[in-house]
Write an enzyme that holds these catalytic residues in place. Sequence first.
Site, PDB file in Angstrom:
ATOM      1  NE  ARG A 166      43.930  38.010  49.002  1.00  0.00           N
ATOM      2  CZ  ARG A 166      42.868  37.614  48.900  1.00  0.00           C
ATOM      3  NH1 ARG A 166      41.942  37.113  49.609  1.00  0.00           N
ATOM      4  NH2 ARG A 166      42.069  37.802  47.855  1.00  0.00           N
ATOM      5  CG  ASP A 333      47.032  43.870  39.492  1.00  0.00           C
ATOM      6  OD1 ASP A 333      46.485  44.866  38.872  1.00  0.00           O
ATOM      7  OD2 ASP A 333      46.598  43.316  40.536  1.00  0.00           O
ATOM      8  CG  ASP A 343      46.489  36.814  40.785  1.00  0.00           C
ATOM      9  OD1 ASP A 343      46.993  35.880  41.231  1.00  0.00           O
ATOM     10  OD2 ASP A 343      47.103  37.826  40.651  1.00  0.00           O
TER      11      ASP A 343
END
Length: 565
Positions: A166, A333, A343
């Site tokens: 996204r 990740d 993130d």
Amino acid sequence: MSRLHGVPWLLTWVVLICQAGCCLLDSVGAAESFSHLRPFSNKSNLDQGYCERKRKTNNFSMWSLSSESLIATLPVDTIPENSIRKVRDCIFSVAYPTPFISRVLLVAVSKDVLEDILDLDVSVKETDDFLQLVSGGKVVLGSIPLAHRYGGHQFGSWAGQLGDGRAHLIGVYTNRYGERWELQLKGSGKTPYSRNGDGRAVLRSSVREFLCSEAMHYLGIPTSRAASLVVSNDDVWRDQFYNGSVKKERGAVVLRVAKSWFRIGSLEILAHSGELDLQRTLLDFVIQEHFPSVNMNDSNKYLDFFSRVVLETANLIALWMSVGFAHGVCNTDNFSLLSITIDYGPFGFMESYDPNFVPNTSDDERRYKIGNQANVGMFNLNKLLQALKPVLDRRQKQLFTELFRAKLGLLGESEDDNYLIAFLLKLMEDTKADFTMAFRQLSEITQDQLKELRIPQEFWALQDLAKHKFFSDWVTIYLLRLGRNMGDSDSTRRKRMTAVNPRYILRNWMAESAIQKAKMNDFSEVHLLQEVLQHPFQRQAAAEKAGYSLRPPSWAKDLKVSCSS
């Protein structure tokens, strides 16, 4: 109190991370000197000797992005369709953002990011071109938006292909200082890596990411930055706590910037797929762009690179822990190759001192509790090493230093410092004292007040700490140690400590209060928090009026943070 009993996790991480580097590097091969390595720097090679030609502008016709520096070297998916699928033999897929259907509102911008990183005058936020760019409505002419392919270990298990599900990298900008910054929209629609997702982010999680990435920067912790936050009236459905209660929320987009978005999983996916030539290409690109002190002609360059990632990852986790930050989802990740915080999901700042603090309500096994972040860092570095093994053939070691002497105002070194720190953290653990404010109030209280155990009412975290039966013993040891600070004074000590111990952090209850107002299009508290968190070490009248340094409200104890975003 025994010197061996109950030593808290916050000290043991130093040993664990050092062991991680040594153990991981031991597995590579024969011993070799570390002396040829130079101090770490992850600045781009473009930073060096760059002429300052550009100036701030509010005219987009004079401002440009380009993906050329990436796609000229790193291969792009040969399948042009934006369809969800397994992808091979590339680093990126071309993927265009999906515009919102409804009207978009600008919630907030970071003036610092716009003006000092992107060379844009803050007045650009008033233009429609800016709103279109940061919401994914339009792309800059000449730039090709990309979605990055990567994999990762999630909660300890290989998850296969993940990627930017996204997020869209809308281009690279080289600013007037010669710094190279990658711009990425988060929440901007589907890509080939969206799996079962809708490609969107919601206002709730986007407010948290915008505020926290900027807060971490002003705390001095390496992080991605947030340039802007926009919200729409598009419906996005989320099961916030994974309990079957799906609710309608508003779609939002954050424009994030970082020197690089490559992460451990970027290399893992290539190793797992056997794409070793492509792995070498990516490694060479990352080293050449972001690790200029690594000699590209050295046969040992990949090990040199790895040793620096080990060192800087250890340093990053140290900085997290020094402010009580728990990332919440420390998958490979989500671990940057440049050792910056990226993130932001179900993160949290520890309030009451608790080594088992878990901000992520979906982490049932408490894998990513704050006290386990050092172990998780070691696990992730081991997975990086495994991914690099086909291109490594030598061994080195790494070093690390700890930060808590500075938080306590200690000068020089003493063999009893570790005990002093461990003793304090054990008292904090037993009393559930507020981690941030205990250190901050130690920075503000005078030595005379401590000596007499005369703690003012405003120092509520220290009052909690003083309830411990061993608090007076710790104070005696601490004051004796401060007395060995050569040439120091109490006022200098307090000034030094307030410069490293923040008064304000982004507490979950503060973010939640701002989120609830933002849902009603009242962005005032988002703006207030943004301003306060830019100066976390300075006492601010507006922050004090809002109660940001007071004991958290009673309802904050029951506040939950989910992984759903």
